[in-house]
Enzyme design. Structure first.
Site, PDB file in Angstrom:
ATOM      1  N   ARG A  61      -2.771  -2.157  -3.340  1.00  0.00           N
ATOM      2  CA  ARG A  61      -3.900  -1.398  -3.134  1.00  0.00           C
ATOM      3  C   ARG A  61      -3.759  -0.187  -4.025  1.00  0.00           C
ATOM      4  O   ARG A  61      -2.925   0.665  -4.161  1.00  0.00           O
ATOM      5  CB  ARG A  61      -4.079  -0.727  -1.647  1.00  0.00           C
ATOM      6  CG  ARG A  61      -5.160  -0.036  -1.533  1.00  0.00           C
ATOM      7  CD  ARG A  61      -5.004   0.851  -0.548  1.00  0.00           C
ATOM      8  NE  ARG A  61      -6.446   1.377   0.061  1.00  0.00           N
ATOM      9  CZ  ARG A  61      -6.834   1.017   1.330  1.00  0.00           C
ATOM     10  NH1 ARG A  61      -5.867   0.660   2.216  1.00  0.00           N
ATOM     11  NH2 ARG A  61      -7.960   1.142   1.850  1.00  0.00           N
ATOM     12  N   ASN A  95       0.960  -1.092   0.113  1.00  0.00           N
ATOM     13  CA  ASN A  95       0.119  -0.007  -0.006  1.00  0.00           C
ATOM     14  C   ASN A  95       0.811   1.137   0.077  1.00  0.00           C
ATOM     15  O   ASN A  95       1.463   1.570   1.073  1.00  0.00           O
ATOM     16  CB  ASN A  95      -0.814  -0.031   1.163  1.00  0.00           C
ATOM     17  CG  ASN A  95      -1.999   1.261   1.362  1.00  0.00           C
ATOM     18  OD1 ASN A  95      -1.888   1.976   0.623  1.00  0.00           O
ATOM     19  ND2 ASN A  95      -2.833   1.324   2.289  1.00  0.00           N
ATOM     20  N   GLU A 132      -8.157  -4.962   5.434  1.00  0.00           N
ATOM     21  CA  GLU A 132      -8.031  -4.687   3.962  1.00  0.00           C
ATOM     22  C   GLU A 132      -6.861  -5.680   3.381  1.00  0.00           C
ATOM     23  O   GLU A 132      -7.002  -5.894   2.134  1.00  0.00           O
ATOM     24  CB  GLU A 132      -7.852  -3.451   3.694  1.00  0.00           C
ATOM     25  CG  GLU A 132      -9.071  -2.783   3.965  1.00  0.00           C
ATOM     26  CD  GLU A 132      -9.046  -1.266   4.614  1.00  0.00           C
ATOM     27  OE1 GLU A 132      -8.080  -0.864   5.581  1.00  0.00           O
ATOM     28  OE2 GLU A 132      -9.470  -0.181   3.740  1.00  0.00           O
ATOM     29  N   ARG A 180     -11.961  15.935   7.945  1.00  0.00           N
ATOM     30  CA  ARG A 180     -12.674  16.323   6.777  1.00  0.00           C
ATOM     31  C   ARG A 180     -14.089  16.592   6.756  1.00  0.00           C
ATOM     32  O   ARG A 180     -14.753  15.865   8.009  1.00  0.00           O
ATOM     33  CB  ARG A 180     -12.898  14.839   5.662  1.00  0.00           C
ATOM     34  CG  ARG A 180     -11.442  14.877   4.926  1.00  0.00           C
ATOM     35  CD  ARG A 180     -11.435  13.565   4.007  1.00  0.00           C
ATOM     36  NE  ARG A 180     -10.541  12.482   4.504  1.00  0.00           N
ATOM     37  CZ  ARG A 180     -10.488  11.176   4.104  1.00  0.00           C
ATOM     38  NH1 ARG A 180     -11.345  10.904   3.315  1.00  0.00           N
ATOM     39  NH2 ARG A 180      -9.607  10.483   4.723  1.00  0.00           N
TER      40      ARG A 180
END
Ligand code: ADP
Length: 425
Positions: A91, A7, A384, A241
């Protein structure tokens, strides 16, 4: 077969090496501050002491090179030779509309991947750099791209179409894509396993609540809607965010503050969310602590977050026309019992009720709803990297893409290094 999962972020590299047949994680680790003078490379290799190396890694080429050197090191490593690595799973954040499944990377695919860079200018370039570095350092080792967007490609057009002039979709591919798809798919599959039911028969909303947070409505084994959109900025309130806001706020801030669009985007990405509201921290542990000490803005930030998740869950119910299971995952979803409680209290009208003896911070996996309630609530740790390894293995074994929906695997059997919890990305 041994599969190396990579990743690559802009200044980081996370890796995990899996032995697929025996379901064992052989090694995992992370390099940070790539490109700076003082990079750190941390390794956790099965049967060896954990290792943190202070070094200088000028770029991802040097980072992967250093990784291969450690993995094959006679004293500290676990591979006799680099050729033991049978495949590499990457990924890749954005696959655009091109990629509905995981794919083996060849030169034609690599070319299409190039065109996705403009959709994810922060994430895809380092992801693709990882592919290029492996091509030059491990020529001949097959590589697979596993996308965060692919699972959501089954959304119907009425769920992914924005109500702006249609030409922006046809010309520029502006639409809802959704992210965290690797995690949502993994968690949906694992939920069905835990409940010993067929995924295809369940209506699930998976709640990936981490520094970045998103929801996914899974029906018939497919993603039918999700909270993130064209970018991972939209949807739920997050650590830093803003999530969904009135788009007119952007021009308001540009004009009022006399700042550029880039500066506004920076504010919305890095200075907003629960951090922006509280003025304290994007970390929910800090906020819980401050709220407990009576800090009103910390309390408000936690309530705004909880309400945003509950509201998001409510908004996804039409996508699957009902709800059987809520599955909480990622840092906050897995570890914060007070946040799960706040969210579920907003949903009590649905008949959701937690069993407070089960809804504890230490729960690892399983049901936390009260016996007999119609909608089950679960905690399901995401993984993941495991999902990327399994997807890559499937592609390499069958020489074709993975299915768009459902689960190709039994996820419950992968063993960790010495009983350690898997590290998430
Ligand atoms: P990402 O992978 O998106 O970086 P994670 O899934 O690791 O994020 O989640 C990170 C978030 O989880 C942080 O905001 C952190 O505060 C939160 N978190 C982790 N443990 C706890 C906990 N025990 N209580 C509350 N929040 C937690």
């Amino acid at each position: 077969m041994k599969i190396l999962v990579l990743n690559c972020g802009s200044s980081s590299l996370k890796y995990k090496l899996f032995e697929m047949e025996t379901n064992v994680v052989l090694a995992q680790g992370q390099a940070d501050r790539i490109g700076l003078a003082d990079a750190l490379f941390q390794h956790d290799i099965r049967g060896r002491q954990s290792l943190t190396i202070e070094t200088q890694l000028a770029n991802h080429y040097e980072a992967v090179h250093a990784l291969l050197a450690i993995l094959t090191d006679k004293k500290q490593g676990i591979l006799a030779d680099m050729s033991e690595i049978g495949g590499i799973g990457h990924r890749v954040v954005h696959g655009g509309e091109h990629f509905r499944t995981s794919v083996a990377v060849d030169s034609a695919i690599r070319e299409i991947l190039e065109s996705t860079k403009k959709l994810a200018p922060l994430h895809n370039p380092p992801n693709l750099m990882g592919i290029d570095v492996c091509t030059s350092l491990m020529p001949g080792v097959p590589q697979v791209a596993v996308f965060d967007t692919a699972f959501h490609q089954t959304m119907p057009a009425y769920a992914y179409t924005y109500a702006i002039p249609y030409r922006y979709y046809t010309q520029d591919h502006v639409r809802r894509y959704g992210f965290h798809g690797i995690s949502h798919r993994y968690v949906a599959c694992r939920t069905a396993e835990i409940l010993q039911q067929k995924l295809e028969n369940l209506k699930i909303i998976t709640c990936h609540l981490g520094a970045g947070s998103s929801l996914c409505a899974v029906g018939g084994g497919k993603s039918l809607d999700t909270s993130m959109g064209f970018t991972p900025l939209s949807g739920l309130v997050m650590g830093t965010r803003c999530g969904d806001i009135d788009p007119a706020l952007v021009s308001f801030l540009v004009e009022k503050e006399k700042i550029s669009l880039t500066q506004v985007m920076e504010i919305l990405n890095r200075e907003s969310g629960v951090f922006g509201i509280s003025g304290i921290s994007p970390d929910f542990r800090d906020l819980e602590k401050e709220a407990g000490l009576g800090n009103e803005r910390a309390r408000l930030a936690l309530m705004v977050y909880a309400y945003s998740v509950a509201r998001g869950i409510g908004s996804l119910i039409p996508a699957i026309n009902g709800l059987d299971v809520l599955a909480f995952t990622a840092g906050i979803g897995e570890h914060s019992s007070p946040m799960r409680r706040r969210i579920c209290e907003f949903l009590s009208w649905l008949g959701i009720a937690l069993d407070e003896d089960k809804n504890v911070d230490s729960v690892v996996e399983g049901l936390i709803s009260r016996n007999g309630t119609k909608i089950m609530v679960l905690v399901v740790p995401t993984d993941e990297e495991k999902m990327i390894a399994q997807e890559s293995w499937a592609v390499l074994q069958s020489n074709k893409n993975t299915p768009e929906k459902g689960c190709a695997f039994n996820h419950s059997t992968m063993k960790d290094i010495g009983g350690k919890k898997n590290e998430k990305s």
